[in-house]
Design a protein around this motif. Structure first.
Motif, PDB file in Angstrom:
ATOM      1  N   SER A  26      -5.703 -71.963   5.809  1.00 34.69           N
ATOM      2  CA  SER A  26      -7.023 -71.952   5.069  1.00 34.69           C
ATOM      3  C   SER A  26      -8.193 -71.027   5.613  1.00 34.69           C
ATOM      4  O   SER A  26      -8.942 -70.531   5.048  1.00 34.69           O
ATOM      5  CB  SER A  26      -7.703 -73.120   5.077  1.00 34.69           C
ATOM      6  OG  SER A  26      -7.111 -74.203   4.779  1.00 34.69           O
ATOM      7  N   SER A  28      -9.219 -67.281   6.276  1.00 36.57           N
ATOM      8  CA  SER A  28      -9.113 -65.812   5.560  1.00 36.57           C
ATOM      9  C   SER A  28      -9.500 -64.777   6.357  1.00 36.57           C
ATOM     10  O   SER A  28     -10.230 -64.957   7.498  1.00 36.57           O
ATOM     11  CB  SER A  28     -10.010 -65.889   4.144  1.00 36.57           C
ATOM     12  OG  SER A  28     -11.222 -65.906   4.674  1.00 36.57           O
ATOM     13  N   GLN A  30     -11.436 -62.448   6.059  1.00 36.04           N
ATOM     14  CA  GLN A  30     -13.156 -62.335   5.772  1.00 36.04           C
ATOM     15  C   GLN A  30     -13.745 -63.487   6.892  1.00 36.04           C
ATOM     16  O   GLN A  30     -14.743 -63.129   7.294  1.00 36.04           O
ATOM     17  CB  GLN A  30     -13.584 -62.882   4.497  1.00 36.04           C
ATOM     18  CG  GLN A  30     -15.009 -62.469   4.138  1.00 36.04           C
ATOM     19  CD  GLN A  30     -15.079 -61.112   4.343  1.00 36.04           C
ATOM     20  OE1 GLN A  30     -14.578 -60.284   3.724  1.00 36.04           O
ATOM     21  NE2 GLN A  30     -16.196 -60.797   5.189  1.00 36.04           N
ATOM     22  N   LYS A  40     -14.415 -56.442   7.181  1.00 32.98           N
ATOM     23  CA  LYS A  40     -12.788 -56.909   7.154  1.00 32.98           C
ATOM     24  C   LYS A  40     -12.147 -55.772   7.368  1.00 32.98           C
ATOM     25  O   LYS A  40     -10.835 -56.017   7.811  1.00 32.98           O
ATOM     26  CB  LYS A  40     -12.602 -57.721   5.817  1.00 32.98           C
ATOM     27  CG  LYS A  40     -11.398 -58.118   5.407  1.00 32.98           C
ATOM     28  CD  LYS A  40     -11.365 -58.572   4.001  1.00 32.98           C
ATOM     29  CE  LYS A  40      -9.917 -58.882   3.508  1.00 32.98           C
ATOM     30  NZ  LYS A  40      -9.798 -59.509   2.143  1.00 32.98           N
ATOM     31  N   LYS A  50      -2.535 -60.029   7.577  1.00 34.83           N
ATOM     32  CA  LYS A  50      -2.778 -61.511   7.978  1.00 34.83           C
ATOM     33  C   LYS A  50      -1.557 -62.104   8.766  1.00 34.83           C
ATOM     34  O   LYS A  50      -1.511 -62.529   9.809  1.00 34.83           O
ATOM     35  CB  LYS A  50      -3.348 -62.444   7.131  1.00 34.83           C
ATOM     36  CG  LYS A  50      -3.595 -63.840   7.909  1.00 34.83           C
ATOM     37  CD  LYS A  50      -3.961 -64.991   6.673  1.00 34.83           C
ATOM     38  CE  LYS A  50      -4.222 -66.134   7.366  1.00 34.83           C
ATOM     39  NZ  LYS A  50      -4.607 -67.282   6.560  1.00 34.83           N
TER      40      LYS A  50
END
Length: 227
Positions: A26, A28, A30, A40, A50
């Protein structure tokens, strides 16, 4: 060009802290960028994606955990670890080991690995290695006390079986203890995620873990009385 003061390790730790609060899936990019107050896009100077960050985080966790052992090697060098009773030594070793995981970032690393082990084979392998270190350390203690007559003479197979059982129990109890501590952090938002230093050790819970593990040694202690 990467922002001054921002390193791969700092980003990884930010990921661990965010994952502690929201889960890795969950979290991110950001979220991570916001937590360390960077753009970012700056993270792409360190990681391709990621997924790349996730893999680097697994490696970081593995390397970090390798520095910690259930049974510190320096305690075995002079053999003095066996001077006390088996029960007292086990109590000290278990208490020390559990309390290690209350410190940052080991607390977040443990949470990350033991959540991701259900979804990622590398995380599972890291968790298995931690279990093996506990099992091996317990076996060394049992063998050492047994050879010195402070526990009944145990066969190789008996040491193996008892070490596996005690390690399994301790691993399970450590997981429950960390889960409880994690919820304590979440229920105290004023302390902020990761502010474990502000939370005292739950001595009641830790005491139960220690006592439950060490009580299984009582029947093995020569001349002990059973009621």
């Amino acid at each position: 060009m990467a922002k001054k003061g921002i390193s791969r390790e700092k980003i990884i730790n930010a990921f661990l802290f965010c994952a502690f609060d929201k889960s890795a899936g969950s979290t991110s990019l950001q979220d991570i960028a916001d937590s360390i107050q960077i753009k970012k896009a700056s993270m792409y100077n360190h990681f391709k994606s990621k997924d790349d960050m996730y893999e680097a985080t697994l490696l970081y966790c593995s390397d970090y955990l390798n520095a910690f052992n259930f049974l510190p090697e320096n305690l075995l060098e002079d053999g003095k670890i066996f001077d006390e009773s088996a029960q007292e030594t086990f109590k000290k070793i278990i208490r020390r080991y559990v309390q290690l995981y209350e410190a940052e970032p080991l607390f977040q690393i443990y949470t990350f690995i033991h959540t991701e082990k259900y979804f990622n084979s590398r995380a599972s392998a890291i968790a298995d290695k931690e279990f093996s270190k506990i099992e091996s350390g317990i076996a060394i203690l049992l063998k050492g006390f047994s050879s010195r007559g402070k526990l009944e003479c145990l066969s190789v197979e008996e040491i193996k079986d008892l070490s596996n059982w005690l390690a399994s129990f301790l691993f399970q109890q450590l997981d429950l203890y960390i889960t409880h501590k994690k919820e304590t952090v979440r229920q105290n938002p004023e302390s902020g995620v990761g502010s474990l230093f502000a939370l005292p050790t739950d001595n009641t819970a830790l005491g139960k873990i220690v006592d439950t593990v060490t009580k299984w040694l009582i029947p093995l202690i020569p001349n002990s009385h059973h009621f």
